[in-house]
Design a protein around this motif. Structure first.
Motif, PDB file in Angstrom:
ATOM      1  N   LEU A 268      22.458 -36.133  -4.688  1.00  0.00           N
ATOM      2  CA  LEU A 268      21.004 -36.171  -4.644  1.00  0.00           C
ATOM      3  C   LEU A 268      20.461 -36.428  -3.243  1.00  0.00           C
ATOM      4  CD1 LEU A 268      20.496 -38.330  -7.853  1.00  0.00           C
ATOM      5  CD2 LEU A 268      20.058 -35.878  -7.653  1.00  0.00           C
ATOM      6  N   VAL A 269      21.245 -37.097  -2.432  1.00  0.00           N
ATOM      7  CA  VAL A 269      20.783 -37.479  -1.095  1.00  0.00           C
ATOM      8  C   VAL A 269      20.792 -36.310  -0.110  1.00  0.00           C
ATOM      9  CG1 VAL A 269      23.019 -38.172  -0.110  1.00  0.00           C
ATOM     10  CG2 VAL A 269      20.937 -39.398   0.562  1.00  0.00           C
ATOM     11  N   ALA A 270      21.488 -35.216  -0.448  1.00  0.00           N
ATOM     12  CA  ALA A 270      21.675 -34.126   0.519  1.00  0.00           C
ATOM     13  C   ALA A 270      20.376 -33.418   0.911  1.00  0.00           C
ATOM     14  CB  ALA A 270      22.704 -33.132  -0.011  1.00  0.00           C
ATOM     15  N   PRO A 271      19.535 -32.963  -0.034  1.00  0.00           N
ATOM     16  CA  PRO A 271      18.286 -32.316   0.393  1.00  0.00           C
ATOM     17  C   PRO A 271      17.403 -33.248   1.215  1.00  0.00           C
ATOM     18  CG  PRO A 271      18.705 -31.891  -1.936  1.00  0.00           C
ATOM     19  CD  PRO A 271      19.679 -32.947  -1.509  1.00  0.00           C
ATOM     20  N   LYS A 272      17.369 -34.514   0.846  1.00  0.00           N
ATOM     21  CA  LYS A 272      16.591 -35.499   1.599  1.00  0.00           C
ATOM     22  C   LYS A 272      17.109 -35.595   3.032  1.00  0.00           C
ATOM     23  CE  LYS A 272      15.320 -40.421   1.542  1.00  0.00           C
ATOM     24  NZ  LYS A 272      15.917 -40.772   2.839  1.00  0.00           N
ATOM     25  N   ALA A 273      18.432 -35.518   3.201  1.00  0.00           N
ATOM     26  CA  ALA A 273      19.010 -35.612   4.543  1.00  0.00           C
ATOM     27  C   ALA A 273      18.578 -34.436   5.419  1.00  0.00           C
ATOM     28  CB  ALA A 273      20.534 -35.668   4.446  1.00  0.00           C
ATOM     29  N   ALA A 277      16.401 -34.944   8.803  1.00  0.00           N
ATOM     30  CA  ALA A 277      16.891 -34.437  10.086  1.00  0.00           C
ATOM     31  C   ALA A 277      15.817 -33.637  10.805  1.00  0.00           C
ATOM     32  CB  ALA A 277      18.140 -33.585   9.874  1.00  0.00           C
ATOM     33  N   ALA A 278      15.110 -32.803  10.051  1.00  0.00           N
ATOM     34  CA  ALA A 278      14.043 -32.000  10.656  1.00  0.00           C
ATOM     35  C   ALA A 278      12.914 -32.888  11.172  1.00  0.00           C
ATOM     36  CB  ALA A 278      13.515 -31.001   9.640  1.00  0.00           C
ATOM     37  N   GLU A 279      12.579 -33.918  10.406  1.00  0.00           N
ATOM     38  CA  GLU A 279      11.509 -34.816  10.825  1.00  0.00           C
ATOM     39  C   GLU A 279      11.885 -35.624  12.055  1.00  0.00           C
ATOM     40  OE1 GLU A 279      10.622 -37.062   7.320  1.00  0.00           O
ATOM     41  OE2 GLU A 279       9.358 -35.474   6.457  1.00  0.00           O
ATOM     42  N   MET A 280      13.189 -35.789  12.292  1.00  0.00           N
ATOM     43  CA  MET A 280      13.670 -36.478  13.494  1.00  0.00           C
ATOM     44  C   MET A 280      13.685 -35.556  14.707  1.00  0.00           C
ATOM     45  SD  MET A 280      16.842 -38.589  11.785  1.00  0.00           S
ATOM     46  CE  MET A 280      17.593 -38.899  13.394  1.00  0.00           C
ATOM     47  N   GLY A 281      13.360 -34.289  14.495  1.00  0.00           N
ATOM     48  CA  GLY A 281      13.285 -33.351  15.601  1.00  0.00           C
ATOM     49  C   GLY A 281      14.557 -32.583  15.871  1.00  0.00           C
ATOM     50  N   LEU A 282      15.530 -32.647  14.976  1.00  0.00           N
ATOM     51  CA  LEU A 282      16.766 -31.896  15.172  1.00  0.00           C
ATOM     52  C   LEU A 282      16.526 -30.410  14.916  1.00  0.00           C
ATOM     53  CD1 LEU A 282      19.371 -34.276  13.486  1.00  0.00           C
ATOM     54  CD2 LEU A 282      18.527 -34.275  15.832  1.00  0.00           C
ATOM     55  N   VAL A 289      14.885 -26.120   5.845  1.00  0.00           N
ATOM     56  CA  VAL A 289      13.956 -27.216   5.542  1.00  0.00           C
ATOM     57  C   VAL A 289      13.096 -26.853   4.334  1.00  0.00           C
ATOM     58  CG1 VAL A 289      12.054 -28.631   6.407  1.00  0.00           C
ATOM     59  CG2 VAL A 289      13.914 -27.939   7.952  1.00  0.00           C
ATOM     60  N   GLN A 290      12.611 -25.619   4.307  1.00  0.00           N
ATOM     61  CA  GLN A 290      11.767 -25.182   3.203  1.00  0.00           C
ATOM     62  C   GLN A 290      12.536 -25.186   1.888  1.00  0.00           C
ATOM     63  OE1 GLN A 290       8.501 -24.729   3.323  1.00  0.00           O
ATOM     64  NE2 GLN A 290       8.525 -24.409   1.102  1.00  0.00           N
ATOM     65  N   LYS A 291      13.799 -24.715   1.929  1.00  0.00           N
ATOM     66  CA  LYS A 291      14.608 -24.707   0.711  1.00  0.00           C
ATOM     67  C   LYS A 291      14.888 -26.129   0.222  1.00  0.00           C
ATOM     68  CE  LYS A 291      17.768 -21.649   2.271  1.00  0.00           C
ATOM     69  NZ  LYS A 291      18.988 -20.809   2.247  1.00  0.00           N
ATOM     70  N   GLY A 320      27.800 -35.740   6.116  1.00  0.00           N
ATOM     71  CA  GLY A 320      28.074 -34.704   7.104  1.00  0.00           C
ATOM     72  C   GLY A 320      26.824 -33.864   7.249  1.00  0.00           C
ATOM     73  N   VAL A 321      26.145 -33.630   6.122  1.00  0.00           N
ATOM     74  CA  VAL A 321      24.775 -33.118   6.157  1.00  0.00           C
ATOM     75  C   VAL A 321      23.873 -34.253   6.631  1.00  0.00           C
ATOM     76  CG1 VAL A 321      22.857 -32.225   4.788  1.00  0.00           C
ATOM     77  CG2 VAL A 321      25.178 -31.404   4.385  1.00  0.00           C
ATOM     78  N   GLY A 322      24.015 -35.426   5.969  1.00  0.00           N
ATOM     79  CA  GLY A 322      23.371 -36.645   6.433  1.00  0.00           C
ATOM     80  C   GLY A 322      24.395 -37.522   7.119  1.00  0.00           C
ATOM     81  N   PRO A 323      23.981 -38.644   7.686  1.00  0.00           N
ATOM     82  CA  PRO A 323      24.899 -39.502   8.443  1.00  0.00           C
ATOM     83  C   PRO A 323      25.991 -40.116   7.576  1.00  0.00           C
ATOM     84  CG  PRO A 323      22.599 -40.036   8.928  1.00  0.00           C
ATOM     85  CD  PRO A 323      22.589 -39.132   7.734  1.00  0.00           C
ATOM     86  N   HIS A 324      27.191 -40.141   8.095  1.00  0.00           N
ATOM     87  CA  HIS A 324      28.271 -40.895   7.466  1.00  0.00           C
ATOM     88  C   HIS A 324      27.968 -42.390   7.593  1.00  0.00           C
ATOM     89  CE1 HIS A 324      30.882 -37.338   7.074  1.00  0.00           C
ATOM     90  NE2 HIS A 324      30.350 -36.975   8.228  1.00  0.00           N
ATOM     91  N   GLY A 325      28.291 -43.122   6.558  1.00  0.00           N
ATOM     92  CA  GLY A 325      27.978 -44.549   6.543  1.00  0.00           C
ATOM     93  C   GLY A 325      26.734 -44.870   5.750  1.00  0.00           C
ATOM     94  N   ASN A 326      25.929 -43.853   5.467  1.00  0.00           N
ATOM     95  CA  ASN A 326      24.748 -44.029   4.615  1.00  0.00           C
ATOM     96  C   ASN A 326      25.024 -43.591   3.179  1.00  0.00           C
ATOM     97  OD1 ASN A 326      23.421 -44.882   6.880  1.00  0.00           O
ATOM     98  ND2 ASN A 326      22.060 -43.117   7.055  1.00  0.00           N
ATOM     99  N   ASN A 327      26.298 -43.436   2.844  1.00  0.00           N
ATOM    100  CA  ASN A 327      26.707 -42.883   1.558  1.00  0.00           C
ATOM    101  C   ASN A 327      26.095 -43.607   0.365  1.00  0.00           C
ATOM    102  OD1 ASN A 327      28.759 -42.781   3.746  1.00  0.00           O
ATOM    103  ND2 ASN A 327      29.768 -41.311   2.394  1.00  0.00           N
ATOM    104  N   LEU A 328      25.928 -44.921   0.473  1.00  0.00           N
ATOM    105  CA  LEU A 328      25.491 -45.693  -0.694  1.00  0.00           C
ATOM    106  C   LEU A 328      24.024 -45.501  -1.024  1.00  0.00           C
ATOM    107  CD1 LEU A 328      27.497 -49.017  -0.348  1.00  0.00           C
ATOM    108  CD2 LEU A 328      28.191 -46.787  -1.242  1.00  0.00           C
ATOM    109  N   GLU A 329      23.279 -44.763  -0.199  1.00  0.00           N
ATOM    110  CA  GLU A 329      21.916 -44.386  -0.579  1.00  0.00           C
ATOM    111  C   GLU A 329      21.920 -43.567  -1.872  1.00  0.00           C
ATOM    112  OE1 GLU A 329      19.866 -42.372   2.519  1.00  0.00           O
ATOM    113  OE2 GLU A 329      19.970 -44.045   3.936  1.00  0.00           O
ATOM    114  N   GLU A 330      23.001 -42.847  -2.096  1.00  0.00           N
ATOM    115  CA  GLU A 330      23.113 -42.031  -3.306  1.00  0.00           C
ATOM    116  C   GLU A 330      23.046 -42.879  -4.568  1.00  0.00           C
ATOM    117  OE1 GLU A 330      23.866 -38.371  -5.511  1.00  0.00           O
ATOM    118  OE2 GLU A 330      23.234 -38.749  -3.437  1.00  0.00           O
TER     119      GLU A 330
END
Length: 403
Positions: A268-273, A277-282, A289-291, A320-330
């Motif tokens: 569930l955390v993947a689309p949010k990531a 990322a886009a909002e951080m300017g990457l 982003v639209q999808k 890997g899509v989102g940062p490693h170490g933030n896994n428990l957000e899921e």
């Protein structure tokens, strides 16, 4: 002479889904020896006021990927990913995850480096490379004519694009030769690939049948990146063990999963990531982003319906899509999606171990199993939000690997 270590005073969640209970745990030679009261040992670790969990699982990571900044990706030297992988593995371990299933990218060298103690990280089950049809989610062809694959092929990581059952069968054999423990296939489009649609199914039934038959003959399970409704159903019909993402589930697909015993790894955390990322300017393609924005709500609703129906669920993040170490957000997103806290924790321990076929050795705190433990400060509480901040120590095979 081996040393017997006793952990005392903690509330213990054993991984089965039952509520935590106060008991002691003894460990010897990297395995759980006894769970009970008034136990004897050579060394005592007082955990009064703490909560203890089994080592956690993440069933969908990419340890050689470090985000989705495409410009940074194409300007990084090829070998840089492997040095980043060491940091990614350590970050994953530090949040209590002692076992992962890598969903493409990590090769036999990464797995063996962890096993041999050259680098610190969770134990890995690897798929090496994901299989994609031409123009599918794993095809890195860009409108400019450049090709930017998810993972650049090398001698230990074969290219993954296949068309037709003959090519698919041969590629499964190549991946087994390269050290794969599980086969991953893209049965639909995805969010990050620019030239496909998450609602479209990929691969025909004869191709998927060839993949599953060959993997089964080699003693391996198959996992499917499956977002589209038809792609999910194709994967289930073929006998694929787990649906990864499962964004566009419908009632028929859920019924098919129940009938076949198919697992869901929701991520569930993947689309949010992607959106973060886009909002951080990457430099994330606008199409991606639209999808991601389009699928977030339907993804959550699909998960909620799967939970209500009783589909087997195991935790995965697509880190890997989102940062490693933030896994428990899921875990908190699963809780928000209607899954009770103890069921979320079971999905991250015992259920995940069953999905990977490692439940005889891992996933619960019981005698004979490998002694992976996560020590949390204080009681578990009424929500899993912010659970990472409670982690005090992580043990893998009875050894403290993060504190």
């Amino acid at each position: 002479m081996s040393k017997r270590i006793i952990f005392t005073g903690a509330e213990v969640f054993d991984g089965t889904g039952s509520a935590p209970r106060r008991c002691d745990i003894t460990i010897e030679d990297g395995r759980f020896l006894e769970i009970g009261t008034s136990l004897d040992g050579d060394e005592v670790v007082d955990l009064t006021g703490s909560t203890v969990l089994p080592g956690l699982f993440d069933c969908h990571v990419h340890v050689t990927s470090s985000g989705i900044d495409f410009m940074r990706h194409i300007q990084s030297p090829f070998s840089y990913q492997f040095y980043q992988a060491e940091q990614n593995l350590m970050a994953t371990l530090a949040c209590g995850i002692t076992t992962v299933r890598d969903a493409s990218g990590a090769d036999l060298g990464v797995q063996r480096a962890v096993e041999d103690g050259l680098i610190k990280g969770p134990r890995l089950q690897i798929s090496v490379t994901a299989l994609s049809q031409t123009g599918g989610h794993g095809d890195g062809w860009m409108p400019s004519g450049c090709v930017i694959p998810h993972s650049i092929p090398h001698p230990g990581r074969p290219a993954g694009i296949v068309d037709g059952p003959v090519e698919a069968r041969k590629k499964v054999r190549e991946l087994a030769r390269a050290g794969a423990n599980v086969i991953k296939v893209f049965t639909s489009g995805g969010v990050l690939s620019p030239r496909d649609n998450p609602r479209h199914a990929h691969f025909r039934d004869d191709e998927l049948d060839a993949i599953v038959i060959e993997a089964t003959a080699l003693g391996m399970f198959v996992m499917a990146h499956a977002q589209a409704t038809d792609g999910i159903k194709s994967a289930i019909r073929a006998g694929i063990r787990s649906i990864e993402h499962g964004i566009f589930l419908d009632a028929e697909a859920i019924e098919m999963m129940l009938d076949k015993g198919t697992w869901l790894v929701p991520t569930l955390v993947a689309p949010k990531a992607v959106i973060d990322a886009a909002e951080m300017g990457l430099s994330v393609p606008e199409s991606s982003v639209q999808k991601a924005k389009e699928v977030m709500e339907v993804h959550k609703e699909s998960f909620t319906q799967a939970v209500k129906a009783g589909v087997k669920i195991a935790m995965g993040t697509d880190s890997g899509v989102g940062p490693h170490g933030n896994n428990l957000e899921e875990l908190y997103l699963m809780e928000q999606g209607g899954m009770p806290i103890y069921d979320v924790l079971a999905a991250t321990t015992s259920s995940a171990a069953k999905l990977l076929g490692w439940d005889e050795q891992l996933g619960t705190i019981e005698p004979g199993k490998r002694a992976d433990l996560v020590v949390l400060e204080g009681p578990l509480g009424s929500t899993l939000q912010g659970i990472k901040s409670k982690i005090k120590k992580v043990y893998k095979d009875g050894v403290c690997v993060s504190s």
